[in-house]
Design a protein around this motif. Structure first.
Motif, PDB file in Angstrom:
ATOM      1  N   PRO A 374       0.809  -1.229   0.000  1.00 18.21           N
ATOM      2  CA  PRO A 374       0.000   0.000   0.000  1.00 18.21           C
ATOM      3  C   PRO A 374       0.838   1.274   0.000  1.00 18.21           C
ATOM      4  CG  PRO A 374      -0.948  -1.596   1.507  1.00 18.21           C
ATOM      5  CD  PRO A 374       0.370  -2.169   1.059  1.00 18.21           C
ATOM      6  N   HIS A 475     -11.253   2.423  -6.479  1.00 18.33           N
ATOM      7  CA  HIS A 475     -10.815   1.034  -6.418  1.00 18.33           C
ATOM      8  C   HIS A 475     -11.862   0.151  -7.084  1.00 18.33           C
ATOM      9  CE1 HIS A 475     -10.729  -2.941  -4.150  1.00 18.33           C
ATOM     10  NE2 HIS A 475      -9.642  -2.945  -4.901  1.00 18.33           N
ATOM     11  N   THR A 506      -2.748   5.834   1.731  1.00 20.16           N
ATOM     12  CA  THR A 506      -2.173   4.533   2.069  1.00 20.16           C
ATOM     13  C   THR A 506      -3.175   3.675   2.839  1.00 20.16           C
ATOM     14  OG1 THR A 506       0.073   5.446   2.144  1.00 20.16           O
ATOM     15  CG2 THR A 506      -0.292   3.363   3.277  1.00 20.16           C
ATOM     16  N   VAL A 509      -5.812   2.363   0.375  1.00 18.15           N
ATOM     17  CA  VAL A 509      -5.297   1.262  -0.449  1.00 18.15           C
ATOM     18  C   VAL A 509      -5.198  -0.013   0.373  1.00 18.15           C
ATOM     19  CG1 VAL A 509      -3.317   0.434  -1.786  1.00 18.15           C
ATOM     20  CG2 VAL A 509      -4.073   2.808  -2.020  1.00 18.15           C
ATOM     21  N   LYS A 510      -4.689   0.111   1.592  1.00 17.53           N
ATOM     22  CA  LYS A 510      -4.542  -1.068   2.460  1.00 17.53           C
ATOM     23  C   LYS A 510      -5.897  -1.710   2.753  1.00 17.53           C
ATOM     24  CE  LYS A 510      -2.340  -2.540   6.790  1.00 17.53           C
ATOM     25  NZ  LYS A 510      -3.466  -3.387   7.241  1.00 17.53           N
ATOM     26  N   LEU A 513      -7.119  -3.596  -0.365  1.00 19.68           N
ATOM     27  CA  LEU A 513      -6.403  -4.847  -0.626  1.00 19.68           C
ATOM     28  C   LEU A 513      -6.677  -5.889   0.452  1.00 19.68           C
ATOM     29  CD1 LEU A 513      -2.953  -3.498  -1.885  1.00 19.68           C
ATOM     30  CD2 LEU A 513      -4.869  -4.356  -3.227  1.00 19.68           C
TER      31      LEU A 513
END
Length: 514
Positions: A374, A475, A506, A509-510, A513
């Motif tokens: 990330p 996303h 960040t 994104v983390k 995912l």
């Protein structure tokens, strides 16, 4: 001989695409009806001042950042081939652009055939056949039309043939001395014309059916620009000029000289009125000329038949292998982004070149590997939004894409957003798509009205409510939108404050995912 590619038009878009094909050693030719590159700009704009900015002194040394303020340069492998070397004027002269385009064609080695006026395009056997007025013919598997909107837009008004046309009227203001003048149209060509006549004409009316929209408010640079709007001062300060909201119903000659115009007002109780003028100028914009295509390959048209209808890959929706480049591609973002202008479509041309490479030459969209962590993804996105000229100029239309599959990630730059969401890049478990956008309703807010509340600079908590230009990251999980993250707007467009920009991104994104 059947070529791989034929490009019709040696204007900015045709030249840039041809330069890329020349660099790659492709089989192509460019056909241009004029005697040299940029024929359109030898005549237009009629008053010879461009409205595309040429900011030479930016304070930046990074050439990519400088392109954000350079609206006239084409993209090439030659870092010295920049329009900013041809003029210091903020609004340069059209003749300087013609000189630049001629040098661009010569230095990039573009193979163009001039004096080739295309009169017919057909496709009787699956191959395009292009015929010129002098009898020459060319054949190609793929055809790219980069002619621009070369035909004057003539509205269906009875008697409109009595009006003088923007493309050939006498631009000398002295010929309008003490006359009453009607300019039909409400775009930049109409106001450019009206402004040029203010010192000589007695009365000037600018008329059109749609509300006047200012570029500084809508952020669409094709709407009325400030450089052309001094006329509005003369209207609102009662200096014998006016903007008329409504439609011209008919034009006819008056028995005592001049013209009688029947006008229908859009927003008054007086619905019809007869007006008298000494001169009438038609300046209602331009349209695509599709008359050269026969029934075997005539492209579908949209937006009052002014533009060819295109897919996300700039291809005709009904004629395979027929592509469009340059200002014609504004059909994809009509009055929203910048495909109608050099500083926008130069990136669209680069995207089209990559599409052609992928489709016909087994060359996938350029990609660079990236750690699937990330932090690495967020850092790569932040670096790009702070530097990229393509994302900056083609806001809301081109986006960078980070594809993640397992422990592998790849970064792809400046992909048409509709191509991504339409599956044009193939499947991926995760995709993060970043672009720059204005917030919803931005065109309806007066940016100079201090009574209108707005999100504070660097307010990460309310970044999703921003109306000013800012990065947006979406996303997609297996092709389906799964989350959206806004980076807080910033006065200097520096989206690199760790606690405001990198860290929240960040975390987003983390979470995606995970």
């Amino acid at each position: 001989m059947v070529r791989d590619y034929l490009i019709i038009g040696a204007g900015p878009a045709g030249l840039q695409l041809a330069a890329a094909l020349e660099r790659d050693g492709r089989d192509y030719a460019v056909l241009e009806r004029g005697r040299g590159p940029g024929t359109f700009f030898t005549r237009f704009p009629r008053h010879r001042q461009l409205i595309s900015i040429n900011k030479v002194h930016t304070g930046y040394r990074d050439p990519e950042l400088r392109l954000r303020m350079d609206w006239n340069s084409l993209l090439s492998d030659d870092p010295e081939l920049l329009f900013t070397r041809y003029s210091d004027d903020y609004f340069p002269r059209a003749d300087d652009l013609v000189r630049y385009l001629a040098d661009y064609a010569e230095r990039t080695g573009v193979r163009a055939e001039y004096g080739a006026e295309v009169v017919r395009v057909s496709r009787p056997d699956g191959v395009f056949t292009v015929e010129a007025a002098d009898g020459r013919t060319w054949r190609a598997r793929r055809l790219i039309v980069a002619t621009g909107v070369s035909r004057l837009n003539v509205p269906p008004i009875p008697g409109i043939e009595l009006a003088e046309r923007y493309d050939d009227f006498d631009t000398d203001p002295a010929s309008f001395t003490d006359q009453r003048v009607l300019v039909i149209g409400k775009g930049n060509s109409a106001f450019e014309t009206a402004e040029s006549l203010m010192a000589k004409a007695a009365v000037i009316h600018v008329a059109g059916p749609h509300s006047l929209r200012m570029a500084w408010q809508t952020h669409f640079v094709g709407h009325l620009r400030a450089v052309n709007n001094n006329f509005l001062d003369s209207y609102q300060l009662k200096s014998q000029n006016a903007v008329l909201d409504g439609t011209v119903e008919s034009v006819e000659k008056a028995a005592d000289g001049g013209y009688r115009v029947v006008f229908r007002y859009a927003r008054t109780t007086e619905r019809l009125r007869e007006l008298r003028y000494d001169r009438i100028i038609l300046a209602a914009g331009f349209r695509f000329d599709a008359s050269v295509f026969d029934d075997t390959c005539r492209p579908a048209l949209v937006i009052d038949d002014r533009f060819p209808e295109q897919t996300a890959a700039y291809e005709s929706v009904n004629v395979p292998d027929l592509y469009f480049a340059g200002t014609l591609t504004q059909q994809r973002d009509f009055k929203k982004s910048t495909n109608g202008f050099i500083h926008g479509f130069r990136y669209g041309v680069r995207a089209l070149h990559r599409i052609l490479d992928a489709r016909y030459h087994d060359t996938p969209w350029p990609a660079r590997p990236l750690p699937a962590a990330p932090e690495a993804i967020a850092d790569a996105v932040v670096e790009r939004v702070n530097r990229s000229s393509g994302l900056w100029q083609q806001f809301g239309f081109l986006g960078d894409v980070v594809g993640v599959d397992g422990d592998r990630a790849v970064y792809q730059e400046e992909v048409p957003l509709d191509l991504v969401t339409g599956g044009g890049l193939g499947p991926a478990a995760h995709r993060f798509v970043v672009d720059l956008e204005y917030g919803p309703g931005h065109a309806d807010v007066d940016p100079f009205d201090i009574s209108v509340p707005r999100v504070a600079e660097n307010d990460a908590e309310h970044a999703g409510d921003s109306v000013y230009l800012h990065p947006v990251v979406r996303h997609y999980r297996d092709g389906v939108l799964d989350g959206t993250h806004h980076l807080a707007e910033n006065l200097e467009n520096d989206w690199d404050i760790p606690a405001v920009h990198q860290q929240p991104l960040t975390a987003f994104v983390k979470a995606c995912l995970d």
